[in-house]
Each structure stands twice: as C-alpha cells, then as structure tokens.
Motif scaffolding. Sequence first.
Motif, PDB file in Angstrom:
ATOM      1  N   VAL A 138      34.840   6.743 -12.100  1.00 39.08           N
ATOM      2  CA  VAL A 138      34.212   5.533 -12.647  1.00 39.08           C
ATOM      3  C   VAL A 138      34.024   5.685 -14.147  1.00 39.08           C
ATOM      4  CG1 VAL A 138      32.175   4.054 -12.585  1.00 39.08           C
ATOM      5  CG2 VAL A 138      33.047   5.070 -10.461  1.00 39.08           C
ATOM      6  N   THR A 164      33.519  -7.250 -19.337  1.00 33.76           N
ATOM      7  CA  THR A 164      34.908  -7.255 -18.863  1.00 33.76           C
ATOM      8  C   THR A 164      35.508  -8.652 -18.868  1.00 33.76           C
ATOM      9  OG1 THR A 164      34.216  -7.518 -16.552  1.00 33.76           O
ATOM     10  CG2 THR A 164      34.558  -5.264 -17.361  1.00 33.76           C
ATOM     11  N   SER A 174      32.585 -10.480 -16.585  1.00 33.80           N
ATOM     12  CA  SER A 174      31.196 -10.040 -16.687  1.00 33.80           C
ATOM     13  C   SER A 174      30.870  -9.848 -18.165  1.00 33.80           C
ATOM     14  CB  SER A 174      30.989  -8.730 -15.916  1.00 33.80           C
ATOM     15  OG  SER A 174      31.725  -7.674 -16.527  1.00 33.80           O
ATOM     16  N   ASP A 179      30.229  -7.056  -8.236  1.00 36.43           N
ATOM     17  CA  ASP A 179      29.360  -8.225  -8.039  1.00 36.43           C
ATOM     18  C   ASP A 179      29.978  -9.471  -8.653  1.00 36.43           C
ATOM     19  OD1 ASP A 179      26.676  -9.364  -7.252  1.00 36.43           O
ATOM     20  OD2 ASP A 179      26.607  -9.750  -9.413  1.00 36.43           O
ATOM     21  N   ALA A 205      25.827   5.129  -8.571  1.00 32.77           N
ATOM     22  CA  ALA A 205      25.966   3.751  -9.047  1.00 32.77           C
ATOM     23  C   ALA A 205      25.266   2.755  -8.127  1.00 32.77           C
ATOM     24  CB  ALA A 205      27.445   3.391  -9.169  1.00 32.77           C
ATOM     25  N   PRO A 217      37.271  -0.572 -14.970  1.00 37.10           N
ATOM     26  CA  PRO A 217      36.078   0.234 -14.676  1.00 37.10           C
ATOM     27  C   PRO A 217      36.405   1.575 -14.031  1.00 37.10           C
ATOM     28  CG  PRO A 217      36.357  -1.407 -12.973  1.00 37.10           C
ATOM     29  CD  PRO A 217      37.459  -1.645 -13.989  1.00 37.10           C
ATOM     30  N   GLY A 222      33.298   2.519 -16.122  1.00 37.55           N
ATOM     31  CA  GLY A 222      32.480   1.385 -16.550  1.00 37.55           C
ATOM     32  C   GLY A 222      31.429   1.073 -15.508  1.00 37.55           C
ATOM     33  N   ASP A 223      30.874  -0.122 -15.614  1.00 40.78           N
ATOM     34  CA  ASP A 223      29.845  -0.557 -14.661  1.00 40.78           C
ATOM     35  C   ASP A 223      30.551  -1.142 -13.442  1.00 40.78           C
ATOM     36  OD1 ASP A 223      27.690  -1.539 -13.269  1.00 40.78           O
ATOM     37  OD2 ASP A 223      26.715  -2.418 -15.032  1.00 40.78           O
ATOM     38  N   LEU A 224      30.961  -0.275 -12.536  1.00 34.89           N
ATOM     39  CA  LEU A 224      31.726  -0.698 -11.372  1.00 34.89           C
ATOM     40  C   LEU A 224      30.925  -1.661 -10.501  1.00 34.89           C
ATOM     41  CD1 LEU A 224      34.294  -0.477  -9.654  1.00 34.89           C
ATOM     42  CD2 LEU A 224      33.293   1.544  -8.556  1.00 34.89           C
ATOM     43  N   ALA A 225      29.649  -1.402 -10.341  1.00 32.60           N
ATOM     44  CA  ALA A 225      28.825  -2.284  -9.515  1.00 32.60           C
ATOM     45  C   ALA A 225      28.787  -3.700 -10.077  1.00 32.60           C
ATOM     46  CB  ALA A 225      27.407  -1.717  -9.407  1.00 32.60           C
ATOM     47  N   ALA A 226      28.672  -3.839 -11.400  1.00 33.30           N
ATOM     48  CA  ALA A 226      28.637  -5.163 -12.025  1.00 33.30           C
ATOM     49  C   ALA A 226      29.977  -5.868 -11.854  1.00 33.30           C
ATOM     50  CB  ALA A 226      28.291  -5.036 -13.504  1.00 33.30           C
TER      51      ALA A 226
END
Length: 253
Positions: free
Chosen positions: A98, A140, A137, A107, A26, A197, A100-104
């Motif tokens: 993980v 989410t 986001s 952030d 990721a 996520p 979902g988009d954990l990085a997003a």
Amino acid sequence: MRQVFVINLDKDTARLAACVAMLDSAGIEWQRIPAVNGRSLPPEVLNNVYDTDANFRRAKHPLVLPEIGCYLSHLRAWEAIVESELPIGVVLEDDFSVTGDLAAVIDALAHDHKNWDVTKLFSFKPDVRLMRRRKLSNATQIGIPYRVPSTTLGYAITRDAAMRLLECSTPFFRPIDEDHKFFWEKDLRVALVQPPPLKVGLQESADGTVGDVRKLNVQNVRVNGILRPLRGLRYSLGYQLRLHCARMMGLGI
C-alpha cells in the motif's frame, strides 16, 4: 462488510503476514481467497480450463501452470464477490504494497461504479494516457487508460461484471492480465486510478514467481528457429491494430 479479497497460496505465509499487517493497519476488512496451485491440477482439469489451440493462434506465449492457477484463483475471487451481493469487490494479489490511502480509494469506488466494470489500482507505467479523467477522491483521479495496464496486482470489479466474466472466461487461453487488455472481446470498461494506491511488494514465493517459471519453461522447451519471436511480433502488431480500432469505435468508454 468485507469487500476486499486477497488471493494467497497456502504456502505463502510470509506474503499473507505482510497483507495482514497492511490491511489491518488501514482498517480494511478483507477475506482471504485460497489460491489455486496450478502445479497440482490434474490433466482433466487443465484440459477443461485451458484452450491450447486458441493459445497457439491468439496468445503471446504458452501458459505455464502458475498462470493457469492464477486465472482460476481470480475466478474464485469473482465468485466470492457475486456471493457477497455487494455492488463492487476489490481483488488483491498477495504481493501488493500500500502506497496511498487505499481505504479512501475503495470507499470512493464503492460510491462511483456506474461508469466502469473494472478499475485497476496499479500500473507499472506512471505516465499512462487517461481518457475522461476526473476526480475520484481528494488525492486521486480516475480515467480510462487508452492501453489497459498489464497487471492484476489489485483492481476493483463490479458485481455485475464479475458475474458476466464468470460465464464467459473458461476455457481461457491468455493470462488474466492479458485478457483485460482485450477489453472489447468481453465488452469491458476498464478504468485506472492515478496516482495508484498500490505498488509491487514482497516478491518471494514458496513456489517461485510466474516469471521464473516462464523463463525455465523457455529454456526447457526447444523452439524452432525464429518461431517464438515471430509469434510475439504477430501478437504485438495484432493487438495494437485491434486496440486502435476499438478506441476509434468508442469501445470500452
């Protein structure tokens, strides 16, 4: 900079390998926090960090050694967040997966940390009642759960909250996830990301899970008649009453 901290026992190499694969793929920078093995703690340390009297009066059940080690491990993660001087940190227990988009999400939380102290990244119940729901986001939302989920699988915490909790969390008498549920005691604003996520991942552990140890502890300790279920009932009713009072007073929002 590293703002993700993964709690991992030295013996749990399989869990660590899974974390490496997921977070590296990721593109998330992270730091391992060596978990505290509760079974190896000397009696003098246990006496300093665990309040057995308060546990009997106010908790649902006696803490088992892995639960004590777990709480101390989260304290280590909070110390790392405070030392990092970043506005927020993300704490992950090493049995996450993980989804979902954990990085997003991380952030987005890094740019939106004024209205919460702790934000949960997972809940066992999918239909959590959220207050003040809003967009976090593209995929989410974030809001305040009326009842805080009982899990510390993954959460974000502000540096200010980590610093404050370090000053008032020992000695403790509940598991750490139960402490989060009593948000009014430490003036915490606890939020939740939906959809989460994360989900529960690899459960096998070199030392067994907390649930396994608790079941064994119940079997090995003789409990007089209906004392144990009455204690659980007292805890549940007391929590529900205090939760509703706290929400009616606008606490934790």
